[in-house]
Design a protein around this motif. Structure first.
Motif: not given
Length: 319
Positions: A151, A153, A155, A201, A206-207, A224, A226-227
């Motif tokens: 993953a 970030p 986003l 989304k 997104v994951k 993902a 997001d992280t």
């Protein structure tokens, strides 16, 4: 004599590869980009010639290979035109957005007798190849499970980033999911069963969690945007193999009944480009490191993941 590259694209990945390969027996002689000023700036920085016309560049006789570093939605067109002009191609991953387009690329390579390879640097690395040797030689016994987390970030990036844009086939799967999927494929081949559960989304994934089954082996791949997280653990009946940044690993750790063993190596662009240059000079049409079948079947896995997530990009026909 240095291997002469023609670059298509001049963004971050192009800058990173250029910085690495120019330390070795490579040079950049030509650059094409849709933004004339950026292309000229990149060309000037690398003592290359900037081209405003792509067909003119691929017709140049001072290019030994074309490197494509643009968003993956444009790869098919650039690669086909280069191969039809007789130029070998190293194309950033993913080389296309669906299996049908990958097959077109492979067919073009074969029809024109020209080298084509996906730029999956992980599998040009001695670290990944050592892990494969450990697995296949039974160092950890019978493999029971693989867990890979990857993953970043994404986003947090600009909203117009290609990673977040549906029209450039953005999202976690094609951008980063290709790494863990390719890793499992190179260890075990095409899976018996594929499961994918993801979150979509704003037109992109997104994951997702992709689960690949190979008989008794279960591979769980978590991706993902997001992280920041990356690791890989391969568990067997007699031990395990672990890595941190598996897709660009500098080391892999093996623990079994004989104790602990650490292999240290490198995953870098220079190694990748040097192997590719050697294969092109040997008049190969596909890579021993990244065979055409591997590129095709990994895209087939991702197509199935998209089917299960019902992820369709705006430029694709609704079926």
């Amino acid at each position: 004599m240095k291997f002469r590259w023609g670059y298509v694209g001049n963004g971050n990945i192009a800058k990173s590869t250029a910085k690495s390969i120019l330390k070795g027996n490579h040079t950049i002689t030509a650059v094409y980009g849709r933004n004339k000023e950026k292309a000229e700036s990149f060309a000037t920085a690398h003592s290359a010639r900037a081209y405003a016309d792509y067909d003119e560049m691929i017709a140049a006789n001072d290019i030994d290979g074309i490197y494509i570093a643009t968003p993956h939605t444009s790869h098919l067109d650039y690669a086909v035109r280069a191969m039809k002009a007789g130029k070998p191609v190293l194309c950033e991953k993913p080389v296309a957005v669906c299996e049908k387009d990958v097959q077109t690329l492979i067919d073009c390579s074969k029809d024109n007798g020209v080298y084509f390879c996906e730029a999956m640097w992980t599998w040009f690395s001695d670290v990944a190849l050592t892990v494969k040797k450990w697995v296949q030689s039974g160092e950890i016994g019978d493999v029971k499970s693989v867990v890979i987390n990857y993953a970043f970030p994404g986003l947090m990036m600009s909203k117009n980033s290609r990673v977040l844009t549906p029209s450039t086939a953005g999202g976690a799967l094609l951008d980063i999911g290709i790494y863990p999927i390719t890793y499992c494929y190179n260890l075990f081949g095409y899976p018996d069963k594929i499961e994918c559960d993801g979150v979509i989304k704003n037109g992109i994934d997104v994951k997702e969690t992709v689960t690949l089954y190979y008989g008794e082996i279960k591979c769980t791949l978590n991706m993902a945007l997001d992280t920041l997280k990356e690791n890989c653990v391969i568990e067997g009946t007699d031990g395990k193999i672990a890595m941190g940044f598996f897709h660009m690993a500098s080391k892999a750790t093996l623990k079994n009944k004989s104790g602990k063993q650490v292999f240290r190596g490198k995953t870098d662009y220079l190694t990748e480009f040097t192997h590719v240059a050697e294969e092109i000079k040997s008049v190969k049409t596909e890579s021993d490191y990244i065979p055409h079948t591997a590129t095709l079947e990994c895209m087939r896995i991702m197509d199935e993941c998209r089917r299960q997530m019902k992820l369709v990009y705006p430029f694709e026909e609704q079926k």
